[in-house]
Design a protein around this motif. Sequence first.
Motif, mmCIF file in Angstrom:
data_model
loop_
_atom_site.group_PDB
_atom_site.id
_atom_site.type_symbol
_atom_site.label_atom_id
_atom_site.label_comp_id
_atom_site.label_asym_id
_atom_site.label_seq_id
_atom_site.Cartn_x
_atom_site.Cartn_y
_atom_site.Cartn_z
ATOM 1 N N PHE A 286 63.978 26.154 61.883
ATOM 2 C CA PHE A 286 65.133 26.783 60.866
ATOM 3 C C PHE A 286 65.166 25.744 59.890
ATOM 4 N N ILE A 287 64.662 26.017 58.781
ATOM 5 C CA ILE A 287 64.212 24.916 57.477
ATOM 6 C C ILE A 287 65.724 25.014 56.432
ATOM 7 N N ILE A 288 66.070 23.833 56.097
ATOM 8 C CA ILE A 288 67.106 23.734 55.094
ATOM 9 C C ILE A 288 66.518 22.855 53.961
ATOM 10 N N SER A 289 66.233 23.492 52.880
ATOM 11 C CA SER A 289 65.566 22.551 51.850
ATOM 12 C C SER A 289 65.954 22.253 50.531
ATOM 13 N N TYR A 290 65.502 21.280 49.850
ATOM 14 C CA TYR A 290 66.125 20.890 48.585
ATOM 15 C C TYR A 290 64.693 20.287 47.777
ATOM 16 N N SER A 291 64.651 20.791 46.867
ATOM 17 C CA SER A 291 63.433 20.365 45.707
ATOM 18 C C SER A 291 63.928 20.124 44.676
ATOM 19 N N GLY A 292 64.095 18.783 43.911
ATOM 20 C CA GLY A 292 64.722 18.675 42.777
ATOM 21 C C GLY A 292 65.059 17.272 42.586
ATOM 22 N N LYS A 293 65.725 17.064 41.332
ATOM 23 C CA LYS A 293 66.365 15.775 40.920
ATOM 24 C C LYS A 293 67.661 15.643 41.708
ATOM 25 N N ILE B 101 62.439 14.749 46.215
ATOM 26 C CA ILE B 101 63.202 14.493 45.092
ATOM 27 C C ILE B 101 62.782 13.331 44.414
ATOM 28 N N ASP B 102 63.380 13.101 43.324
ATOM 29 C CA ASP B 102 62.991 11.711 42.491
ATOM 30 C C ASP B 102 62.816 10.418 43.405
ATOM 31 N N LYS B 103 61.714 9.704 43.091
ATOM 32 C CA LYS B 103 61.756 8.555 43.841
ATOM 33 C C LYS B 103 62.854 7.712 43.993
ATOM 34 N N ASN B 104 63.371 7.447 42.864
ATOM 35 C CA ASN B 104 64.435 6.498 42.659
ATOM 36 C C ASN B 104 65.720 6.857 43.607
ATOM 37 N N SER B 105 65.684 8.062 44.101
ATOM 38 C CA SER B 105 66.838 8.670 44.886
ATOM 39 C C SER B 105 66.534 8.466 46.473
ATOM 40 N N ILE B 106 65.178 8.237 46.815
ATOM 41 C CA ILE B 106 65.074 8.657 48.200
ATOM 42 C C ILE B 106 65.537 7.394 48.980
ATOM 43 N N ASN B 107 65.582 6.043 48.820
ATOM 44 C CA ASN B 107 66.380 5.084 49.728
ATOM 45 C C ASN B 107 67.821 5.321 49.625
ATOM 46 N N ALA B 108 68.577 5.740 48.552
ATOM 47 C CA ALA B 108 69.825 6.179 49.028
ATOM 48 C C ALA B 108 70.198 7.134 49.862
ATOM 49 N N LEU B 109 69.507 8.302 49.664
ATOM 50 C CA LEU B 109 69.585 9.434 50.454
ATOM 51 C C LEU B 109 69.211 9.031 51.917
ATOM 52 N N GLN B 110 68.000 8.336 52.160
ATOM 53 C CA GLN B 110 67.716 7.994 53.594
ATOM 54 C C GLN B 110 68.906 7.247 54.308
ATOM 55 N N LEU B 111 69.645 6.565 53.419
ATOM 56 C CA LEU B 111 70.695 5.608 53.987
ATOM 57 C C LEU B 111 71.728 6.695 54.442
ATOM 58 N N LEU B 112 72.131 7.870 53.621
ATOM 59 C CA LEU B 112 73.029 8.647 53.580
ATOM 60 C C LEU B 112 72.921 9.455 54.959
ATOM 61 N N VAL B 113 71.672 9.817 55.041
ATOM 62 C CA VAL B 113 71.286 10.688 56.305
ATOM 63 C C VAL B 113 71.222 9.731 57.566
ATOM 64 N N GLY C 75 58.848 12.144 47.734
ATOM 65 C CA GLY C 75 58.796 12.831 46.406
ATOM 66 C C GLY C 75 58.562 14.104 46.090
ATOM 67 N N TYR C 76 58.581 14.239 44.790
ATOM 68 C CA TYR C 76 58.266 15.656 44.228
ATOM 69 C C TYR C 76 56.906 16.285 45.081
ATOM 70 N N ILE C 77 56.941 17.530 44.994
ATOM 71 C CA ILE C 77 55.836 18.487 45.070
ATOM 72 C C ILE C 77 55.246 19.143 44.161
ATOM 73 N N THR C 78 54.100 19.581 43.873
ATOM 74 C CA THR C 78 53.675 20.462 42.884
ATOM 75 C C THR C 78 54.146 21.862 42.836
ATOM 76 N N LYS C 79 54.000 22.579 41.701
ATOM 77 C CA LYS C 79 54.433 23.919 41.520
ATOM 78 C C LYS C 79 53.703 24.787 42.683
ATOM 79 N N GLU C 80 52.381 24.281 42.930
ATOM 80 C CA GLU C 80 51.824 25.436 43.989
ATOM 81 C C GLU C 80 52.310 25.087 45.454
ATOM 82 N N GLN C 81 52.962 23.999 45.693
ATOM 83 C CA GLN C 81 53.462 23.802 47.068
ATOM 84 C C GLN C 81 54.924 24.116 46.989
#
Length: 400
Positions: free
Chosen positions: A216-223, A259-271, A284-290
Amino acid sequence: MPKRILILTDSIAPPAYAPRVVSLCRYLVDKGYVCDVFSDCEEGVKPFSANFGNWHHTAYYQTKSGRLHYIADKLFGARERYFKTCIEKTIHVADYDTIFCSTCYYFPLQTAYQLARKYHKPFIVDLRDVAEQWGNVPYMTNTVSSLRIVNIWLHRFFTFYNCNRRNHVLRAAKHVISISPWHRDLLAKYNPSTHLIYNGFDENEFYPQNVINNKFIISYSGKIYNLDFRDPRLLFEALQHIFEEKRIKRSDVELVFHIDKNSINALQLLVARYRLSDICHIDGYITKEQLLPLMHDSSILLVLTCKSTQEGVHGIMGTKFYEALGCEKPVLCVRSDEDCLAQTITQTDAGIAGTDVTEVMNFILDKYHEWQKNGFTRQAVKNAKIFTRQFQSEQIEKLL
């Protein structure tokens, strides 16, 4: 003779991808228009080939003196002058019937305005974002100084200076287009011929498909950039309660963030603060094909925002919402903006815009039970056609 359109835009290639412009160009070329597209790419971006007319790209920021170029651009319009010179060296602007400028914020509005005046051409502005939409929330990712206070004051000056220049251009445009009711009402103060044309999705790229998944996947892809205005806390709190009450099997659930690489650390701390790290994948971001396979695999697609206030953000309606409409996947918007986006989610029956933990919990549980039964989820949205790129291109063509 076919009508000739000169199209100017900020950046048309990934990562600052402008699918609205690409879809419009493809549509116009198929209808027999001649289109020449000029864009200025970000540093490190490589041009790509596409069947939408003649694409010309410049690269103002691809230089070692990036900070000096940034200041020269913001204070003295150096990028606009560079862009205008490149265009006039490449084509005969007098041969075109109309100039169409699509942009986030400012560039290349001055180029469109100056070319229109010089060659006596009508021009249309498609403004996809405005500085005012962020309120007092800090958005700019570029910094000029190591001192925070200097960056704040420079940002305020840049915004004031460039908004005044932008408004001067808007008053001279034949038509102005923007992407939400809030944006339209704001820009209509400067040009009464301002039209609402929503953002949307390409039906050829985003379409429904029932994919059975054992997670059961909850996903977000973007800035994200700033957790103050793209805030997943309500989701995390709801999941925390669900797991504590043992209403969902923890091993069934997977959170996925690209997500954008600048936000990865902040989100990891929140999680980690919500004790969800074991079920959360952040990268980080994935390609349009993915992207499309991830959306089809997901049971819920996240749209991250925050409540609109006088001091905060307004009218943000990201393309991720529209792509979810195309895939007919349930949308969980957290936290509800209680504005344009929430109204559109309700009108399309695309999911919910959450305002409290209980309703987010109930939505997750409802979709979880649907997934348990079928192995996938599906959301039958209403009026999706008006959010397709085809429909938007038809609307823009009428103005052209």
